[in-house]
Design a protein around this motif. Structure first.
Motif, PDB file in Angstrom:
ATOM      1  N   ASN A  74      44.997  41.958  31.012  1.00 31.42           N
ATOM      2  CA  ASN A  74      44.333  42.497  29.830  1.00 31.42           C
ATOM      3  C   ASN A  74      45.281  42.717  28.658  1.00 31.42           C
ATOM      4  O   ASN A  74      44.930  43.357  27.681  1.00 31.42           O
ATOM      5  CB  ASN A  74      43.655  43.827  30.160  1.00 31.42           C
ATOM      6  CG  ASN A  74      42.384  43.609  30.953  1.00 31.42           C
ATOM      7  OD1 ASN A  74      41.861  42.504  31.005  1.00 31.42           O
ATOM      8  ND2 ASN A  74      41.893  44.670  31.570  1.00 31.42           N
ATOM      9  N   PHE A  99      38.569  37.646  43.336  1.00 29.26           N
ATOM     10  CA  PHE A  99      40.000  37.659  43.088  1.00 29.26           C
ATOM     11  C   PHE A  99      40.407  38.876  42.290  1.00 29.26           C
ATOM     12  O   PHE A  99      39.834  39.189  41.255  1.00 29.26           O
ATOM     13  CB  PHE A  99      40.382  36.373  42.353  1.00 29.26           C
ATOM     14  CG  PHE A  99      41.849  36.230  42.081  1.00 29.26           C
ATOM     15  CD1 PHE A  99      42.340  36.386  40.805  1.00 29.26           C
ATOM     16  CD2 PHE A  99      42.728  35.952  43.124  1.00 29.26           C
ATOM     17  CE1 PHE A  99      43.698  36.241  40.549  1.00 29.26           C
ATOM     18  CE2 PHE A  99      44.087  35.815  42.875  1.00 29.26           C
ATOM     19  CZ  PHE A  99      44.575  35.961  41.589  1.00 29.26           C
ATOM     20  N   LYS A 100      41.425  39.572  42.755  1.00 31.73           N
ATOM     21  CA  LYS A 100      41.916  40.761  42.087  1.00 31.73           C
ATOM     22  C   LYS A 100      42.901  40.354  41.001  1.00 31.73           C
ATOM     23  O   LYS A 100      43.859  39.630  41.275  1.00 31.73           O
ATOM     24  CB  LYS A 100      42.592  41.662  43.128  1.00 31.73           C
ATOM     25  CG  LYS A 100      42.600  43.125  42.731  1.00 31.73           C
ATOM     26  CD  LYS A 100      43.046  44.012  43.881  1.00 31.73           C
ATOM     27  CE  LYS A 100      44.555  43.846  44.094  1.00 31.73           C
ATOM     28  NZ  LYS A 100      45.104  44.923  44.961  1.00 31.73           N
ATOM     29  N   LEU A 101      42.632  40.813  39.799  1.00 29.40           N
ATOM     30  CA  LEU A 101      43.506  40.444  38.688  1.00 29.40           C
ATOM     31  C   LEU A 101      44.594  41.480  38.462  1.00 29.40           C
ATOM     32  O   LEU A 101      44.353  42.678  38.623  1.00 29.40           O
ATOM     33  CB  LEU A 101      42.690  40.307  37.405  1.00 29.40           C
ATOM     34  CG  LEU A 101      41.778  39.089  37.325  1.00 29.40           C
ATOM     35  CD1 LEU A 101      40.773  39.266  36.199  1.00 29.40           C
ATOM     36  CD2 LEU A 101      42.590  37.822  37.112  1.00 29.40           C
ATOM     37  N   PRO A 102      45.785  41.032  38.096  1.00 26.64           N
ATOM     38  CA  PRO A 102      46.854  41.996  37.807  1.00 26.64           C
ATOM     39  C   PRO A 102      46.592  42.712  36.484  1.00 26.64           C
ATOM     40  O   PRO A 102      45.807  42.241  35.653  1.00 26.64           O
ATOM     41  CB  PRO A 102      48.104  41.119  37.726  1.00 26.64           C
ATOM     42  CG  PRO A 102      47.600  39.790  37.326  1.00 26.64           C
ATOM     43  CD  PRO A 102      46.217  39.653  37.883  1.00 26.64           C
ATOM     44  N   HIS A 103      47.273  43.843  36.279  1.00 26.43           N
ATOM     45  CA  HIS A 103      47.010  44.668  35.096  1.00 26.43           C
ATOM     46  C   HIS A 103      47.327  43.935  33.788  1.00 26.43           C
ATOM     47  O   HIS A 103      46.647  44.130  32.783  1.00 26.43           O
ATOM     48  CB  HIS A 103      47.803  45.964  35.161  1.00 26.43           C
ATOM     49  CG  HIS A 103      49.293  45.715  35.232  1.00 26.43           C
ATOM     50  ND1 HIS A 103      49.947  45.391  36.394  1.00 26.43           N
ATOM     51  CD2 HIS A 103      50.233  45.717  34.273  1.00 26.43           C
ATOM     52  CE1 HIS A 103      51.238  45.222  36.150  1.00 26.43           C
ATOM     53  NE2 HIS A 103      51.437  45.407  34.868  1.00 26.43           N
ATOM     54  N   PHE A 104      48.321  43.082  33.814  1.00 27.30           N
ATOM     55  CA  PHE A 104      48.728  42.452  32.553  1.00 27.30           C
ATOM     56  C   PHE A 104      47.748  41.357  32.120  1.00 27.30           C
ATOM     57  O   PHE A 104      47.910  40.772  31.061  1.00 27.30           O
ATOM     58  CB  PHE A 104      50.146  41.873  32.625  1.00 27.30           C
ATOM     59  CG  PHE A 104      50.357  40.891  33.745  1.00 27.30           C
ATOM     60  CD1 PHE A 104      50.918  41.294  34.946  1.00 27.30           C
ATOM     61  CD2 PHE A 104      49.980  39.556  33.595  1.00 27.30           C
ATOM     62  CE1 PHE A 104      51.122  40.387  35.971  1.00 27.30           C
ATOM     63  CE2 PHE A 104      50.184  38.655  34.624  1.00 27.30           C
ATOM     64  CZ  PHE A 104      50.745  39.064  35.817  1.00 27.30           C
ATOM     65  N   LEU A 122      50.086  33.272  39.017  1.00 24.88           N
ATOM     66  CA  LEU A 122      48.675  33.642  38.956  1.00 24.88           C
ATOM     67  C   LEU A 122      47.774  32.457  39.269  1.00 24.88           C
ATOM     68  O   LEU A 122      46.791  32.568  40.025  1.00 24.88           O
ATOM     69  CB  LEU A 122      48.357  34.219  37.577  1.00 24.88           C
ATOM     70  CG  LEU A 122      47.022  34.937  37.435  1.00 24.88           C
ATOM     71  CD1 LEU A 122      46.997  36.153  38.348  1.00 24.88           C
ATOM     72  CD2 LEU A 122      46.793  35.362  36.000  1.00 24.88           C
TER      73      LEU A 122
END
Lengths: 179, 456
Positions: free
Chosen positions: A14, A7-12, A38
């Protein structure tokens, strides 16, 4: 981009404040929205139907920024999903949550399409066959949560598209389509 | 007939001129002073007898037919005071005080202060003087005080004040001449064990006396205070009942006297109950202005904002005495709205109350916070109240209030973790939930991503 499994995580993901329940209403509304999306995305792609709050859930922790959602935060976000009709609490203690990344109606439509695609219009199948049979492989119905499946079937029964009956053995039910 | 007694000086309004350190102790009215030798010396009739620490002063009353000048007997000249004999005769007579006075060669009262003092005619002859108290005064009380003053010998302390030692009486009257216990400059020679013992005795006696005096004053004060409190209560009741009765019809005269009463009460330091409803008693108004003046300097030092509790402590410490209560402080601050003062009271959402300059600009503070929180390191790790405190130049508690306010305004986001309570610039507004993976290449978000990716 960071990944959690496939699963690709969004930048936010982190962004540390993302993991702290925000008190200011405007900010928290946005935060809740982002978490809802999400969670649904993650569950759909990973085919997760139930989230158990007391167990570890990979999405709720971030080892890069060393943050974890508190129990209060998890409950808040899941409750938001429930309010929207995209999830249901399975128990009064709110420890287990059924995630409806497809609504029941959507599942019903998927079943109808499945029946039509495979020419099962007048056939009989067991519930278990629908979810784990050869025909369902590669479709969304593969491995569907049994509770959800039964609910969708019941909805269709209500609409007269099928009939559910008790099978010969006590542990499985059968479905007769009349789509 | 000449005057037996010494002359006493009076002021133009008829009050006696007191010697240095001389204090009045008691007085009796309508007193006759009769020297023993009637033939040569005149009677002093019906005057005011004043007992002081140094003398017995007799002042003529204004109604006296023959104007006699004011007279005095120095206590130093008295050799004996007779105790009052209560007999059958004394029931019908006016009370009398009799004492023995040393006389000099001319037969008049021996005056140790005058030139005739030291050498001639000291100490040998004495005559009896009778004071007949025809007035209603407390004769017995006067007698007791008379004894006390005479024994206290306050005049000797004045004489020997330069040498610094209080002298005890060795022999009877203070002759002032040397010899024996007295050294040449007039102080008592403290010799041997006897001297030490005597010194101890003196100290003990003087402490005892001053304690007695102190308690007497206290008792007097307390009884007066009680009267005052009762009086104030009566006034208060009158004022309160006055305002509540609307139907009685307040004419101008009533209002005037009522205001006078209020002013009078305020000047005594009692806050008028009537003005609780109005703009605040005069006391609070004055306090309010004083506080506004005082708080200017601490405010500057604290960077423009100071916790109300800190201001309270500083203010009371500066006052020293007459401390104010927290309630007074609060009322004084809330009155600032009504005046044109450059300071104001502000309550944060968290409940914390601060005093700040009216010129203080929240916007300016936010601009400074924003620039602090968008620095590369702050983008990564956020800022703590301590960081903000150092940048803004104010106390950490105040800085936290500012950060919380900035959070409410949507400028910052909080981050609670085992590392503590930190704040980051708020990125949420720039994120679109329908398009979560998309990042504009301008704006805070992209800046943040750049900062994060260079290190991670």
């Amino acid at each position: 981009m960071q990944k959690l499994g496939d699963f690709k995580l969004p930048h936010f993901f982190n962004y540390p404040p993302y993991f702290t329940l925000q008190p200011v209403r405007e900010t928290s509304e946005k935060q809740i929205q982002l978490w809802k999306e999400l969670i649904l995305d993650y569950c759909r792609i990973q085919k997760i139907f139930v989230i158990r709050l007391e167990e570890e859930f990979p999405l709720f922790s971030n080892s890069v920024v060393e943050r974890t959602l508190s129990h209060e935060a998890r409950e808040a976000f899941l409750s938001a999903l429930v309010a929207e009709g995209r999830a249901e609490w399975l128990d009064k203690g709110r420890r287990n949550c059924l995630i409806l990344w497809h609504r029941i109606q959507e599942w019903a439509d998927i079943i109808v399409n499945f029946v039509k695609d495979n020419g099962f219009e007048d056939s009989v199948m067991t519930v278990e066959e629908i979810r784990s049979g050869i025909e369902s492989r590669g479709t969304e119905l593969q491995g569907i949560d049994r509770t959800i499946l039964v609910r969708a079937l019941k909805l269709l029964e209500h609409k007269g598209k099928l009939a559910i009956f008790k099978g010969t053995s006590t542990d499985d039910e059968g479905v007769k389509f009349s789509v | 007939m000449s005057n037996f007694f010494s002359k006493a000086e009076v002021t133009s309004s008829g009050r006696p001129v007191l010697l240095r350190n001389e204090v009045e102790c008691h007085l009796l009215s309508a007193v006759d002073l009769e020297p023993e030798d009637h033939r040569h010396f005149s009677l002093l009739k019906s005057g005011l007898l004043i007992l002081t620490t140094h003398r017995l002063i007799w002042l003529p009353s204004s109604s006296a037919s023959t104007p006699t000048s004011a007279s005095a007997v120095p206590l130093a000249a008295i050799s004996h005071i007779f105790s009052s004999k209560k007999s059958l005769k004394s029931v019908f007579h006016s009370p009398r005080i009799r004492f023995q006075v040393l006389v000099s060669s001319d037969g008049r009262v021996f005056d140790p202060g005058s030139e005739s003092g030291s050498s001639s005619g000291s100490g040998s002859r004495s005559v009896v003087v009778t004071a007949v108290i025809r007035g209603k005064g407390d004769c017995d009380g006067f007698l007791v005080k008379f004894w006390d003053s005479w024994r206290a010998r306050a005049w000797e302390a004045t004489e020997t004040s330069d040498s610094g030692s209080a002298s005890a009486s060795g022999s009877g009257a203070a002759t002032g001449t040397g010899g024996g216990l007295y050294s040449s400059d007039g102080s008592v020679r403290m010799v041997g064990v006897a001297g030490i013992l005597r010194k101890e005795q003196e100290m003990w006696e003087s402490t005892d006396k001053s304690l007695q005096d102190a308690f007497q004053d206290l008792n007097a004060l307390m009884s007066k205070a009680k009267e005052m409190v009762m009086l104030a209560e009566k006034m208060r009741q009158k004022l309160l009942s006055g305002t509540s009765s609307q139907t009685s019809g307040t004419n101008d005269e009533d209002m005037g006297s009522k205001e006078e009463m209020q002013d009078w009460l305020l000047s005594v330091g009692i806050i008028s109950p009537v003005t609780k409803e109005s703009a605040g008693a005069l006391y609070h108004q004055q306090l309010s202005r004083q506080l506004a003046d005082f708080v200017r300097i601490p405010l500057e030092r604290a960077g423009g904002m100071i916790n109300l509790i800190d201001a309270y402590c500083l203010f009371n410490r500066a006052r020293g005495t007459e401390l104010i209560s927290p309630d007074d402080m609060l009322q004084a601050c809330s009155l600032w709205e009504k005046f044109d003062v450059p300071v104001m009271l502000r309550k944060f959402d968290s409940g914390v109350m601060v005093i700040q300059n009216k010129s203080h600009s929240d916007e300016e503070v936010f601009a400074r916070i924003k620039s602090l929180v968008t620095k590369p390191e702050a983008l990564l790790t956020g800022i703590s109240p301590t960081d903000a405190a150092m940048t803004l130049g104010i106390a950490p508690a105040m800085a936290k209030e500012h950060l919380l306010t900035a959070e409410i305004k949507g400028l910052l986001c909080r981050d609670i973790s085992p590392d503590g309570f930190r704040f980051y610039i708020n990125l949420f507004p720039e994120i679109d939930p329908c398009n979560m993976y998309f990042v504009k290449n301008y704006g805070i978000c992209s800046t943040w991503i750049k900062a994060v990716s260079t290190t991670g």
